[in-house]
Design an enzyme around this catalytic site. Sequence first.
Site, PDB file in Angstrom:
ATOM      1  N   TRP A 169       0.825  -1.227   0.000  1.00 18.59           N
ATOM      2  CA  TRP A 169       0.000   0.000   0.000  1.00 18.59           C
ATOM      3  C   TRP A 169       0.851   1.266   0.000  1.00 18.59           C
ATOM      4  O   TRP A 169       0.332   2.351  -0.228  1.00 18.59           O
ATOM      5  CB  TRP A 169      -0.925   0.002   1.215  1.00 18.59           C
ATOM      6  CG  TRP A 169      -2.025  -1.023   1.170  1.00 18.59           C
ATOM      7  CD1 TRP A 169      -2.154  -2.062   0.272  1.00 18.59           C
ATOM      8  CD2 TRP A 169      -3.151  -1.119   2.047  1.00 18.59           C
ATOM      9  NE1 TRP A 169      -3.291  -2.785   0.554  1.00 18.59           N
ATOM     10  CE2 TRP A 169      -3.918  -2.228   1.636  1.00 18.59           C
ATOM     11  CE3 TRP A 169      -3.582  -0.374   3.147  1.00 18.59           C
ATOM     12  CZ2 TRP A 169      -5.103  -2.608   2.281  1.00 18.59           C
ATOM     13  CZ3 TRP A 169      -4.760  -0.751   3.799  1.00 18.59           C
ATOM     14  CH2 TRP A 169      -5.511  -1.860   3.362  1.00 18.59           C
ATOM     15  N   GLY A 199       5.399   1.769 -10.639  1.00 18.81           N
ATOM     16  CA  GLY A 199       4.557   2.961 -10.642  1.00 18.81           C
ATOM     17  C   GLY A 199       4.607   3.745 -11.945  1.00 18.81           C
ATOM     18  O   GLY A 199       4.145   4.880 -12.016  1.00 18.81           O
ATOM     19  N   GLY A 208       1.664  -2.700  -6.188  1.00 15.87           N
ATOM     20  CA  GLY A 208       1.544  -1.368  -5.600  1.00 15.87           C
ATOM     21  C   GLY A 208       0.194  -0.756  -5.932  1.00 15.87           C
ATOM     22  O   GLY A 208      -0.823  -1.041  -5.296  1.00 15.87           O
ATOM     23  N   GLY A 209       0.173   0.087  -6.946  1.00 11.09           N
ATOM     24  CA  GLY A 209      -1.021   0.854  -7.314  1.00 11.09           C
ATOM     25  C   GLY A 209      -2.301   0.033  -7.363  1.00 11.09           C
ATOM     26  O   GLY A 209      -3.333   0.431  -6.796  1.00 11.09           O
ATOM     27  N   HIS A 246      12.780  -2.500  -0.475  1.00 10.47           N
ATOM     28  CA  HIS A 246      12.015  -1.973  -1.608  1.00 10.47           C
ATOM     29  C   HIS A 246      12.834  -0.887  -2.309  1.00 10.47           C
ATOM     30  O   HIS A 246      13.553  -0.134  -1.651  1.00 10.47           O
ATOM     31  CB  HIS A 246      10.666  -1.414  -1.129  1.00 10.47           C
ATOM     32  CG  HIS A 246       9.771  -1.092  -2.274  1.00 10.47           C
ATOM     33  ND1 HIS A 246       9.865   0.093  -2.963  1.00 10.47           N
ATOM     34  CD2 HIS A 246       8.799  -1.817  -2.875  1.00 10.47           C
ATOM     35  CE1 HIS A 246       8.979   0.074  -3.945  1.00 10.47           C
ATOM     36  NE2 HIS A 246       8.316  -1.060  -3.916  1.00 10.47           N
TER      37      HIS A 246
HETATM   38  P1  PGA Z   1       3.406  -0.691  -8.689  1.00 10.45           P
HETATM   39  O1  PGA Z   1       4.372  -0.895  -7.420  1.00 10.45           O
HETATM   40  O2  PGA Z   1       2.579  -1.943  -8.796  1.00 10.45           O
HETATM   41  O3  PGA Z   1       2.596   0.530  -8.363  1.00 10.45           O
HETATM   42  O4  PGA Z   1       4.281  -0.513  -9.876  1.00 10.45           O
HETATM   43  C1  PGA Z   1       4.953  -2.127  -7.155  1.00 10.45           C
HETATM   44  C2  PGA Z   1       5.831  -2.011  -5.940  1.00 10.45           C
HETATM   45  O5  PGA Z   1       6.467  -0.975  -5.768  1.00 10.45           O
HETATM   46  O6  PGA Z   1       5.897  -2.945  -5.119  1.00 10.45           O
END
Ligand code: PGA
Length: 256
Positions: free
Chosen positions: A14, A176, A237-238, A98
């Site tokens: 998140w 992202g 992520g998103g 990360h």
């Molecule tokens: P994303 O992020 O799916 O928004 O590209 C993945 C992550 O950073 O774990």
Amino acid sequence: MNKALRKAVIAGNWKMNKTRPEAKELVEAIKPLVADAGCEVVACVPFTNLETVLEAVKGSNIKVGAENCHFEKSGAFTGEISADMLAEMGVEYVIIGHSERRQYFGETDETVNKRTRAALAAGLKVILCVGEMLADRENGITDELVAMQTKIALKGVSAEELKNVIIAYEPVWAIGTGKTATAEQANEVCAVIRATIEKLYGKEAADGITIQYGGSMNAKNAAELVAQPDVDGGLIGGASLKAPDFAAIVEAATRG
Ligand code: PGA
């Protein structure tokens, strides 16, 4: 390599999103949608949401993770959270290394190693992130770099402890950005990581370790990515912030 030997894990990351009421709303929305998942489902949430989300997932199949932890057990480290503090709460997973921590918060391969060992010593399961920057890929050093990150992160980690480690391959240029690695690119690097594990720990460990792909994975592209022989799920992520999208990824991983 035998994909049937390992469980796919879909973990939401998140990041720095959601207040407590918003976190409760999101996890309550996700719960019924993933109740029949055939893969492990994890929500990695901000520290401030851990208690709320732990309470909300009681009796469900969703596991809870944090997004980082410090490597010391306790002490004068203002603003930091130890692995023991997380474990005591009932948190099961923690993301370590990360790329956003590496890029913006001075995380190095050495601190990733220290955090990994501290988390494992506290009984947490680690989602260890590795991945190359765009320039690394253009310079043709992706395989070497990812192997190096994996090796350093796991220095001093025993074969027994490795059973509590998941590796997430996250190309930094795909995070992202909406730019996903192709399924072939993702599989290729996940296979390099598996080969690195085989060299360090042997074939059984390599066959058993879960290796996720992460980087703009979404409801549309997940099926192709998780169907790859060396890709065992994803770190999302998103798309993990939208219950139906996250559920669609879980569904894709359930189908394999
Ligand atoms: P994303 O992020 O799916 O928004 O590209 C993945 C992550 O950073 O774990």
